[in-house]
Design an enzyme around this catalytic site. Structure first.
Site, PDB file in Angstrom:
ATOM      1  N   ASP A 107       0.862  -1.183   0.000  1.00  0.00           N
ATOM      2  CA  ASP A 107       0.000   0.000   0.000  1.00  0.00           C
ATOM      3  C   ASP A 107       0.902   1.238   0.000  1.00  0.00           C
ATOM      4  OD1 ASP A 107      -2.424   1.576   0.430  1.00  0.00           O
ATOM      5  OD2 ASP A 107      -1.718   1.864   2.473  1.00  0.00           O
ATOM      6  N   SER A 108       0.303   2.391  -0.221  1.00  0.00           N
ATOM      7  CA  SER A 108       1.052   3.643  -0.146  1.00  0.00           C
ATOM      8  C   SER A 108       1.565   3.890   1.277  1.00  0.00           C
ATOM      9  CB  SER A 108       0.145   4.798  -0.554  1.00  0.00           C
ATOM     10  OG  SER A 108      -1.020   4.795   0.259  1.00  0.00           O
ATOM     11  N   GLU A 158      -5.924   9.017   9.418  1.00  0.00           N
ATOM     12  CA  GLU A 158      -4.562   8.698   9.869  1.00  0.00           C
ATOM     13  C   GLU A 158      -4.182   9.477  11.118  1.00  0.00           C
ATOM     14  OE1 GLU A 158      -1.248   8.930   6.894  1.00  0.00           O
ATOM     15  OE2 GLU A 158      -2.671   7.583   5.923  1.00  0.00           O
ATOM     16  N   CYS A 193     -11.220   3.293  -0.869  1.00  0.00           N
ATOM     17  CA  CYS A 193      -9.967   3.746  -0.254  1.00  0.00           C
ATOM     18  C   CYS A 193      -9.703   2.880   0.974  1.00  0.00           C
ATOM     19  CB  CYS A 193     -10.076   5.215   0.150  1.00  0.00           C
ATOM     20  SG  CYS A 193      -8.620   5.832   1.012  1.00  0.00           S
ATOM     21  N   HIS A 230      -8.516   3.448   3.795  1.00  0.00           N
ATOM     22  CA  HIS A 230      -8.757   4.000   5.135  1.00  0.00           C
ATOM     23  C   HIS A 230     -10.223   3.971   5.561  1.00  0.00           C
ATOM     24  CE1 HIS A 230      -4.818   5.474   4.201  1.00  0.00           C
ATOM     25  NE2 HIS A 230      -4.724   6.236   5.268  1.00  0.00           N
TER      26      HIS A 230
HETATM   27  N1  DGL Z   1      -4.080   3.820   0.150  1.00  0.00           N
HETATM   28  C1  DGL Z   1      -4.681   4.907  -0.581  1.00  0.00           C
HETATM   29  C2  DGL Z   1      -5.885   4.375  -1.383  1.00  0.00           C
HETATM   30  O1  DGL Z   1      -6.498   3.374  -1.047  1.00  0.00           O
HETATM   31  C3  DGL Z   1      -5.113   6.036   0.316  1.00  0.00           C
HETATM   32  C4  DGL Z   1      -3.982   6.837   0.894  1.00  0.00           C
HETATM   33  C5  DGL Z   1      -3.143   7.531  -0.152  1.00  0.00           C
HETATM   34  O2  DGL Z   1      -3.620   8.455  -0.835  1.00  0.00           O
HETATM   35  O3  DGL Z   1      -1.999   7.139  -0.294  1.00  0.00           O
HETATM   36  O4  DGL Z   1      -6.231   4.959  -2.369  1.00  0.00           O
END
Ligand code: DGL
Length: 289
Positions: free
Chosen positions: A33-34, A177, A209, A211
């Site tokens: 993940d990011s 977050e 997303c 989160h």
């Molecule tokens: N993990 C990203 C997503 O699901 C959300 C957080 C980000 O923008 O890096 O799109």
């Protein structure tokens, strides 16, 4: 095709077949993940498949992906896939919607057939096509995910007359977050976004997303608990299970071992990671070269 090209294609096929044969049940599942939000997907995998070991990679140096260009996310994703392949993962799950929309097709090419790649979008698209044909479906996610139009395109390809109404909600991920959920600030921000005319008259809402599972209840109560709120973490875990079963790679003997890697370590990332994984998480720094 030139003779040398045919030879190269054959070589790649043999190499690919050999590597595929070498995959073992005990090898870990790679998840990336990011940042730490993808731990919602990792947690769903742990719940469904507790025997599987996992290597999780969060690209905290480059976070957030949601505001980045497609090219940048592709470059980061390729580097992460390299790390996970080198660490011996038997499958890679892209736990990030932004990375799934920007880099899935490229990663499939990049790792060829050696390692199967699962994204967070296709299992959700299948669910919507099955359960909401002919319906008006809303979607919230990062700018990258919404701008990519990938859900709209894939749902249209399913020919089930699903109409998608997408809204970028970029404040939500950083808000969560920072630990702002189930409080007055989060209620107000969520209500402001969800009151947008784009989302009027929808019959289900896709949480596109990583989160958003943490604010699923708040979102649901905004709609007086009358709307189906669709979170992909469980369907992605199920897609992984089906893949491992199909390939004979389901680890049914061991107890899963977990290793959480991040491209940049801070104590605050480690603290937030616990929110998403529902238990204390130890993060190790791993450079992205
Ligand atoms: N993990 C990203 C997503 O699901 C959300 C957080 C980000 O923008 O890096 O799109």
């Amino acid at each position: 095709m030139h003779g040398s090209d045919t030879g190269k294609a054959k070589f790649n096929k043999i190499r690919s077949d050999l590597q595929k044969m070498k995959l073992e049940k005990q090898q870990p599942v790679g998840v990336f993940d990011s940042g730490i939000g993808g731990l919602t997907v990792a947690h769903a995998i742990k719940k469904l498949l507790p025997q599987e070991s996992m290597i999780y990679f969060g690209d905290t140096v480059h976070l957030p992906y949601g505001d980045k260009s497609e090219a940048a996310i592709q470059a980061y994703s390729v580097k992460i896939a390299d790390i996970l392949v080198k660490k011996g993962c038997k499958v890679i799950v892209i736990a990030c919607n932004s990375a799934s929309s920007a880099a899935y097709e490229l990663l499939k090419e990049y790792v060829r057939k050696d390692i199967h790649i699962i994204n967070v979008i296709d299992p959700m698209v299948d669910l919507v096509l099955n359960q909401f044909p002919g319906k008006q479906v809303g979607l919230i996610g990062t700018k990258r995910t919404v701008q990519s139009g990938v859900y709209t395109r894939k749902l249209a390809e399913g020919n089930k007359d699903v109409t998608v109404h997408s809204l970028a909600t970029p404040l939500l991920a950083p808000m969560i977050e920072e630990g702002f959920f189930n409080n007055q600030i989060s209620h107000e921000i969520i209500a402001t976004y969800l009151s947008d005319p784009t989302l009027q008259n929808i019959e289900a809402l896709i949480l596109a997303c990583t989160h958003y599972p943490l604010i699923k209840k708040e979102i649901s109560s905004f709609f007086q608990d009358k709307l189906a709120i669709l979170d992909s973490s469980e369907v992605v875990a199920l897609a992984l299970k089906h893949h491992l079963e199909k390939e004979g790679l389901l680890n049914d003997q061991a107890t899963g071992q977990y290793h959480f890697l991040v491209s940049d370590y801070t104590e605050s990332f480690e603290a937030s990671a616990g929110l998403f994984f529902h238990e204390t998480v130890h993060l190790d720094k791993h450079p992205m070269l």
